[in-house]
Design an enzyme around this catalytic site. Structure first.
Site, PDB file in Angstrom:
ATOM      1  N   ASP A  66     -83.483-124.615 -31.254  1.00 29.67           N
ATOM      2  CA  ASP A  66     -82.214-125.346 -31.392  1.00 29.67           C
ATOM      3  C   ASP A  66     -81.121-124.351 -31.767  1.00 29.67           C
ATOM      4  O   ASP A  66     -81.333-123.452 -32.600  1.00 29.67           O
ATOM      5  CB  ASP A  66     -82.337-126.433 -32.461  1.00 29.67           C
ATOM      6  CG  ASP A  66     -81.075-127.258 -32.564  1.00 29.67           C
ATOM      7  OD1 ASP A  66     -80.911-128.184 -31.749  1.00 29.67           O
ATOM      8  OD2 ASP A  66     -80.237-126.968 -33.449  1.00 29.67           O
ATOM      9  N   ILE A  67     -79.938-124.483 -31.142  1.00 29.18           N
ATOM     10  CA  ILE A  67     -78.789-123.625 -31.480  1.00 29.18           C
ATOM     11  C   ILE A  67     -78.157-124.153 -32.760  1.00 29.18           C
ATOM     12  O   ILE A  67     -77.780-125.326 -32.845  1.00 29.18           O
ATOM     13  CB  ILE A  67     -77.770-123.608 -30.329  1.00 29.18           C
ATOM     14  CG1 ILE A  67     -78.436-123.094 -29.043  1.00 29.18           C
ATOM     15  CG2 ILE A  67     -76.569-122.757 -30.685  1.00 29.18           C
ATOM     16  CD1 ILE A  67     -77.518-123.135 -27.841  1.00 29.18           C
TER      17      ILE A  67
ATOM     18  N   GLU B 172     -78.547-129.142 -27.085  1.00 25.34           N
ATOM     19  CA  GLU B 172     -78.640-127.717 -27.410  1.00 25.34           C
ATOM     20  C   GLU B 172     -80.073-127.308 -27.732  1.00 25.34           C
ATOM     21  O   GLU B 172     -80.289-126.235 -28.313  1.00 25.34           O
ATOM     22  CB  GLU B 172     -77.720-127.383 -28.595  1.00 25.34           C
ATOM     23  CG  GLU B 172     -78.143-127.994 -29.940  1.00 25.34           C
ATOM     24  CD  GLU B 172     -77.581-129.372 -30.150  1.00 25.34           C
ATOM     25  OE1 GLU B 172     -77.493-129.814 -31.311  1.00 25.34           O
ATOM     26  OE2 GLU B 172     -77.197-130.035 -29.148  1.00 25.34           O
TER      27      GLU B 172
END
Length: 599
Positions: free
Chosen positions: A464-465, A507
């Site tokens: 995950d960003i 994301e």
């Protein structure tokens, strides 16, 4: 009886027999003309029906392209093609006075009715597209009913051509039998005439006439057995014997011409049969490799006197790459750009040896380029490949067959490219180019089965960003898209051939690592974490700043069952975000429930 009377009777009998023989020869020639007319008519019907089938398939392709792309110009192109197809159908219906039977016309009209139904379905699909009902249009134009109707139309036209060929064969058989009978009559008459000549020779005709008469009799007998290799004597004297020699010479030339026509007809029929079979096999191919195998099998048989190559355009490198070669010495063919071939630049067949002066292609060796034939593979006005032939014997080939073969192969390649494109769009994310979730379940099941069979581990990284929403709010969604693309690129480059990367959603990304233990997966995750931190991302010359990711790691069978592997990695990712982000968390061991997630 006086010699003068005998001479007169012999003269009268000779005249009668000669005239009868001439009538028989003329009738035989008429039978040959009827045979040639029947062959020409059959070719006409075959050509018209083949053209109509190609028009129908082309109209189908235009309609499907209009449904897929949904652009006004595609719909306009389909309507133009539809008008042209309707005109061609009306023209074909008007050909019934060319000798077709009522049964053939009935089958032809049935085929045209099926084409009309196909056109109605195409109109319905286009109307659905214009009304915004895309799914309905796709179901119509790509549905099984449409394919069945297309096959029915092809079957009816094949049946029509079969009946036409049977009728043509019957006419040819009758004409051949009539010609044989007339030739037999002519032979008998010529034999009787020869006897009369011999009788007269013994009494009053000078000895100098005996030898040419005997020679002509031998030639006639050999011609009667269709031995057209016999050479006719050249007699310069201006009398009946000279005329007979000239007539025999003409008869022999007609026989030779008929033999050549029959040989050309047989060769043409064999080539057309192979072309039709190759077309059917190409329609059944579901990959580029299958198309290449079909071409490599049929091309040497269709054009047996020339070696050749099939090049396919690699759109990523803009290079023509040799996919298969036949009837050529062993060797390798280097890729080349399309502008090195005059056929590709001109969009039509190029044959320097066909003309007195022309430009040879640069992609071939100089000694080969001067006699080579290049045929471009073009579909929908796009270059997709090239056929080259080495005309080493400098024979005059049937250019129509070369172009028809190229058209058939180009259509097969274009259809395969379209199928690959649709598959790519269905299984890959359009923004990042990574695989999407639609392809995840099947891929995971396959890799789990392989790991079970091999007794190896299967690891999963959920990524995950960090603070992606804040990044979007600060720099805009286009900058966020740029970050997603860059992160996806880094993931793909770092993982390489060791795993499969997916865009899981928003994301979030997912990486499946077959044959990878927890320790190896941890090393790869650390490398990913560091690579992302080291990557500076710019959008419109502005530095977005340092981007970090959080990673959850789970390995089968240590951390979860196969069905829960992704969930275990997702829970580990959740803990990584809860513990401050920018770190790696490994899922708890499934065999040690008392342990919590470890970072």
């Amino acid at each position: 009886m006086r010699i003068a009377t005998i001479t007169n009777f012999a003269y009268i009998a000779t005249v009668v027999l000669t005239l009868s023989s001439g009538v028989a020869l003329f009738s035989a020639s008429s039978a040959d003309r009827a045979e040639r007319e029947a062959v020409a008519q059959s070719r006409l019907f075959d050509t018209l029906t083949d053209e109509l089938e190609r028009e129908a398939y082309a109209l189908t392709d235009f309609a499907r392209e209009a449904v897929v792309k949904r652009q006004p110009e595609n719909i306009k192109a389909w309507r133009q093609m539809l008008e042209k197809d309707i005109q061609f159908e009306n023209h074909l219906l008007g050909m019934h006075d060319n000798g077709a039977t009522s049964e053939e016309i009935l089958i032809l009209r049935d085929g045209l009715k099926v084409f009309d139904q196909l056109e109605d379905e195409q109109r319905a699909a286009i109307s659905a597209v214009e009304a915004g009902n895309i799914n309905e249009a796709m179901n119509i134009i790509f549905g099984q009913q449409y394919e069945d109707q297309l096959a029915q139309a092809e079957y009816r036209f094949a049946h029509f051509r079969s009946l036409s060929d049977q009728r043509t064969a019957s006419v040819i058989a009758e004409a051949t039998a009539l010609s044989q009978r007339l030739r037999t009559v002519s032979e008998v008459m010529v034999g009787v005439t020869a006897l009369l000549f011999l009788f007269v020779l013994g009494f009053i005709i000078k000895r100098r006439i005996l030898r040419p008469v005997v020679t002509l009799s031998d030639v006639v007998n050999r011609l009667a057995t269709q031995d057209y290799a016999v050479e006719t004597p050249v007699l310069a004297q201006v009398d009946e014997i000279g005329d007979m020699a000239q007539a025999i010479h003409i008869f022999r030339e007609n026989g030779l011409a008929r033999q050549r026509l029959e040989q050309e007809r047989d060769a043409e029929w064999a080539s057309r049969t192979l072309l039709a079979r190759m077309t059917q096999r190409l329609q059944g191919c579901d990959s580029h490799a299958g198309i290449v195998r079909v071409v490599g099998r049929f091309a040497p048989k269709i054009i047996p006197d020339m070696g050749g190559r099939l090049y396919i355009l690699d759109s990523r490198t803009n290079r023509m790459k040799c996919a298969v070669r036949w009837l050529l010495p062993p060797g390798e063919d280097a890729p080349f750009t399309p502008d090195a071939c005059w056929a590709l630049k001109r969009g039509q067949l190029h044959c320097p040896s066909h003309d007195s002066v022309d430009m040879p292609c640069e992609h071939l060796m100089p000694e080969v380029a001067a006699r080579a034939i290049c045929v471009p593979l073009i579909a929908q006005n796009k270059i997709i490949g090239l056929l080259t032939f080495d005309n080493e014997q400098l024979k005059e080939p049937t250019y129509a067959y070369l172009e028809l073969m190229a058209e058939t192969i180009a259509l097969a390649l274009a259809n395969q490219i379209l199928r690959d494109t649709l598959t790519e769009k269905a299984t890959h994310d359009s923004l990042t180019g990574l695989r999407n979730r639609h392809n995840l379940e099947e891929t995971l099941r396959t890799l789990v089965d392989q790991s079970m069979a091999n007794g190896t581990c299967l690891s999963c990284l959920m990524i995950d960003i960090d603070y992606f929403k804040k990044l979007n709010d600060s720099h805009g969604h286009e900058a966020g898209d740029k970050v997603l693309r860059e992160i996806a690129r880094l993931l793909q480059e770092t993982v390489g051939d060791n795993g499969v990367a997916f865009r899981y959603g928003g994301e979030e990304f997912l990486i499946i690592l077959p044959d990878t233990s927890e320790a190896d997966a941890r090393k790869l995750a650390e490398l990913l974490l560091q690579n992302v931190l080291n990557q500076r991302i710019f959008y419109e010359s502005h530095d977005i700043g340092q981007v970090s990711i959080s990673i959850g790691l789970a390995t089968w069978p240590q951390h979860a069952r196969a069905a829960n592997l992704i969930r275990a990695a997702d829970l580990a990712l959740y803990m990584a975000k809860e513990q401050g982000r920018g770190q790696i968390v490994v899922a708890r061991n499934a065999n040690a429930p008392q342990k919590l997630l470890s970072s």
